[in-house]
Motif scaffolding. Structure first.
Motif, mmCIF file in Angstrom:
data_model
loop_
_atom_site.group_PDB
_atom_site.id
_atom_site.type_symbol
_atom_site.label_atom_id
_atom_site.label_comp_id
_atom_site.label_asym_id
_atom_site.label_seq_id
_atom_site.Cartn_x
_atom_site.Cartn_y
_atom_site.Cartn_z
ATOM 1 N N PRO A 1 0.837 -1.201 0.000
ATOM 2 C CA PRO A 1 0.000 0.000 0.000
ATOM 3 C C PRO A 1 0.874 1.254 0.000
ATOM 4 O O PRO A 1 1.874 1.321 0.719
ATOM 5 C CB PRO A 1 -0.778 -0.126 1.307
ATOM 6 N N ARG A 2 0.483 2.257 -0.767
ATOM 7 C CA ARG A 2 1.283 3.488 -0.810
ATOM 8 C C ARG A 2 0.366 4.695 -0.666
ATOM 9 O O ARG A 2 -0.452 4.975 -1.532
ATOM 10 C CB ARG A 2 2.068 3.575 -2.121
ATOM 11 N N PHE A 3 0.521 5.399 0.442
ATOM 12 C CA PHE A 3 -0.298 6.562 0.737
ATOM 13 C C PHE A 3 0.550 7.826 0.874
ATOM 14 O O PHE A 3 0.215 8.730 1.634
ATOM 15 C CB PHE A 3 -1.103 6.330 2.020
ATOM 16 N N SER A 4 1.652 7.879 0.169
ATOM 17 C CA SER A 4 2.464 9.091 0.118
ATOM 18 C C SER A 4 2.939 9.283 -1.313
ATOM 19 O O SER A 4 2.833 8.383 -2.146
ATOM 20 C CB SER A 4 3.651 9.010 1.085
ATOM 21 N N ARG A 5 3.460 10.447 -1.608
ATOM 22 C CA ARG A 5 3.727 10.868 -2.967
ATOM 23 C C ARG A 5 4.749 9.977 -3.678
ATOM 24 O O ARG A 5 5.785 9.622 -3.120
ATOM 25 C CB ARG A 5 4.223 12.313 -2.953
ATOM 26 N N THR A 6 4.428 9.624 -4.902
ATOM 27 C CA THR A 6 5.384 9.001 -5.812
ATOM 28 C C THR A 6 5.218 9.648 -7.179
ATOM 29 O O THR A 6 4.192 10.243 -7.485
ATOM 30 C CB THR A 6 5.152 7.478 -5.968
ATOM 31 N N MET A 7 6.242 9.475 -8.004
ATOM 32 C CA MET A 7 6.185 9.919 -9.387
ATOM 33 C C MET A 7 6.187 8.690 -10.295
ATOM 34 O O MET A 7 6.561 7.603 -9.880
ATOM 35 C CB MET A 7 7.366 10.826 -9.705
ATOM 36 N N GLU A 8 5.783 8.890 -11.534
ATOM 37 C CA GLU A 8 5.656 7.745 -12.440
ATOM 38 C C GLU A 8 6.961 6.989 -12.619
ATOM 39 O O GLU A 8 6.962 5.757 -12.748
ATOM 40 C CB GLU A 8 5.110 8.209 -13.789
ATOM 41 N N TRP A 9 8.091 7.694 -12.660
ATOM 42 C CA TRP A 9 9.366 6.986 -12.839
ATOM 43 C C TRP A 9 9.734 6.168 -11.614
ATOM 44 O O TRP A 9 10.532 5.247 -11.712
ATOM 45 C CB TRP A 9 10.489 7.977 -13.187
ATOM 46 N N ASP A 10 9.145 6.487 -10.450
ATOM 47 C CA ASP A 10 9.372 5.686 -9.252
ATOM 48 C C ASP A 10 8.710 4.316 -9.355
ATOM 49 O O ASP A 10 9.199 3.339 -8.769
ATOM 50 C CB ASP A 10 8.795 6.373 -8.006
ATOM 51 N N ASN B 1 -0.647 17.682 -17.287
ATOM 52 C CA ASN B 1 -1.656 18.727 -17.079
ATOM 53 C C ASN B 1 -2.720 18.303 -16.061
ATOM 54 O O ASN B 1 -3.924 18.507 -16.263
ATOM 55 C CB ASN B 1 -2.325 19.099 -18.408
ATOM 56 N N GLN B 2 -2.258 17.735 -14.968
ATOM 57 C CA GLN B 2 -3.191 17.322 -13.926
ATOM 58 C C GLN B 2 -3.711 18.538 -13.160
ATOM 59 O O GLN B 2 -2.951 19.435 -12.796
ATOM 60 C CB GLN B 2 -2.509 16.357 -12.960
ATOM 61 N N LYS B 3 -4.987 18.519 -12.899
ATOM 62 C CA LYS B 3 -5.621 19.691 -12.289
ATOM 63 C C LYS B 3 -5.102 19.954 -10.883
ATOM 64 O O LYS B 3 -4.906 21.103 -10.489
ATOM 65 C CB LYS B 3 -7.136 19.496 -12.268
ATOM 66 N N HIS B 4 -4.864 18.882 -10.130
ATOM 67 C CA HIS B 4 -4.517 19.050 -8.717
ATOM 68 C C HIS B 4 -3.116 18.568 -8.371
ATOM 69 O O HIS B 4 -2.773 18.447 -7.194
ATOM 70 C CB HIS B 4 -5.545 18.329 -7.841
ATOM 71 N N ASP B 5 -2.294 18.304 -9.380
ATOM 72 C CA ASP B 5 -0.937 17.861 -9.086
ATOM 73 C C ASP B 5 -0.050 18.115 -10.291
ATOM 74 O O ASP B 5 -0.527 18.471 -11.373
ATOM 75 C CB ASP B 5 -0.919 16.379 -8.712
ATOM 76 N N SER B 6 1.248 17.904 -10.110
ATOM 77 C CA SER B 6 2.204 18.172 -11.183
ATOM 78 C C SER B 6 2.188 17.047 -12.220
ATOM 79 O O SER B 6 1.622 15.973 -12.000
ATOM 80 C CB SER B 6 3.611 18.328 -10.597
ATOM 81 N N ASP B 7 2.821 17.305 -13.350
ATOM 82 C CA ASP B 7 2.957 16.274 -14.376
ATOM 83 C C ASP B 7 3.649 15.032 -13.805
ATOM 84 O O ASP B 7 4.601 15.147 -13.022
ATOM 85 C CB ASP B 7 3.803 16.793 -15.543
ATOM 86 N N PHE B 8 3.140 13.875 -14.169
ATOM 87 C CA PHE B 8 3.726 12.573 -13.841
ATOM 88 C C PHE B 8 3.622 12.193 -12.362
ATOM 89 O O PHE B 8 4.213 11.202 -11.944
ATOM 90 C CB PHE B 8 5.195 12.488 -14.284
ATOM 91 N N ALA B 9 2.868 12.939 -11.579
ATOM 92 C CA ALA B 9 2.672 12.574 -10.176
ATOM 93 C C ALA B 9 1.591 11.506 -10.065
ATOM 94 O O ALA B 9 0.575 11.545 -10.770
ATOM 95 C CB ALA B 9 2.275 13.794 -9.356
#
Length: 275
Positions: free
Chosen positions: A209-218, A247-255
């Motif tokens: 389970p992951r409930f903290s920030r990751t990026m797609e490359w992670d 272009n995510q409304k509530h987060d950065s690209d690739f988040a």
């Protein structure tokens, strides 16, 4: 667009092992740590490994764009509107790397129409890794940092009486503790980097389970291994985790949003408290 799968697998392995050797040179000499604007650590190992990987991918697959962590941090983002691109994290688990632990990895994945269809996770300090191509997941060992000495096909385990979880060593959260409690999970191993996906993929654990920030490359390379092993990664809404999020409304690209990576028969529906 057709990609020769045998060539793809060879390039992924050769590039990841070469990046691993570059990382270990810095590891053995002692890294100089800097911090990016988001406060995450970066070292010359990250940068040198990324250049090794980019050179290999451009040489063999010049028509496929590459989204790489350090390049994106420098503002270099290619056009991925064609739907096929590579995702590269040259040194996943930099915090583990600078802390002197061995749980850091080289991650390379190929994305097609939002899904990771191939990938490699290589842990150079452990001389082992995982690769997925053509819906087959394997674990491998490496000798002298250069040669793959042994391969073994892997797959997720079936539902058992006791559930084992893996979780982030560096990014523990109260939501993770609630998730474990809600599902009656007593056994949880904390480990760094994308190796968590791979432990589920090889049947050592049931869920990550992951409930903290990751990026797609992670996540892409480990996710590719897990999917090829019969598992999956889903958001808290039960939808497959997708890649190429711009272009995510509530987060950065690739988040990425929060997610659950698990064996195929895992019920991804979260409890109200967890969600």
């Amino acid at each position: 667009m057709h990609t020769d799968l045998a060539e793809l697998k060879q390039v992924l392995e050769t590039a990841a092992l070469a990046a691993g050797r570059a990382i270990m040179v810095v590891h053995d000499a002692g890294a100089h740590i800097r911090h990016k604007p988001d406060s995450s650590p970066v070292t010359e190992a990250d940068e040198e490994a990324e250049q090794v990987i980019l050179a290999a991918l451009r040489r063999h697959f010049p028509a496929i764009p590459v989204v790489a962590e350090e390049a994106v941090a420098a503002g270099i983002v290619p056009d991925i509107s064609g739907g096929r691109f590579f995702l590269v994290d040259p040194l996943d688990g930099t915090k583990e790397f600078v802390a002197g632990r061995s749980e850091f990895t080289v991650n390379i994945a190929l994305i097609e129409n939002g899904a990771p269809i191939a990938g490699i996770v290589f842990a150079p300090a452990l001389s082992s890794g995982f690769v997925a191509v053509d819906n087959r997941a394997e674990r491998f060992t490496v000798t002298d940092g250069r040669t793959i000495a042994e391969r073994q096909a892997i797959g997720c385990r079936k539902h058992g009486a006791a559930i084992t979880a893996v979780a982030s060593r560096s990014h523990d959260t109260p939501q993770t503790a609630r998730f474990l409690d809600d599902h009656g999970i007593d056994a949880c191993t904390a480990i760094g980097s994308s190796l968590k996906f791979c432990l589920v993929a090889e049947g050592v654990a049931d869920v990550y389970p992951r409930f903290s920030r990751t990026m797609e490359w992670d996540t892409a390379a480990g996710d590719a291994v897990l999917r090829a092993a019969g598992g999956g990664t889903r958001t808290l809404d039960g939808e497959p985790l997708v890649y190429g999020k711009r272009n995510q409304k509530h987060d950065s690209d690739f988040a990425n949003p929060d997610f659950i990576a698990a064996r195929a028969d895992w019920n991804t529906a979260p409890s109200p408290e967890t969600k």
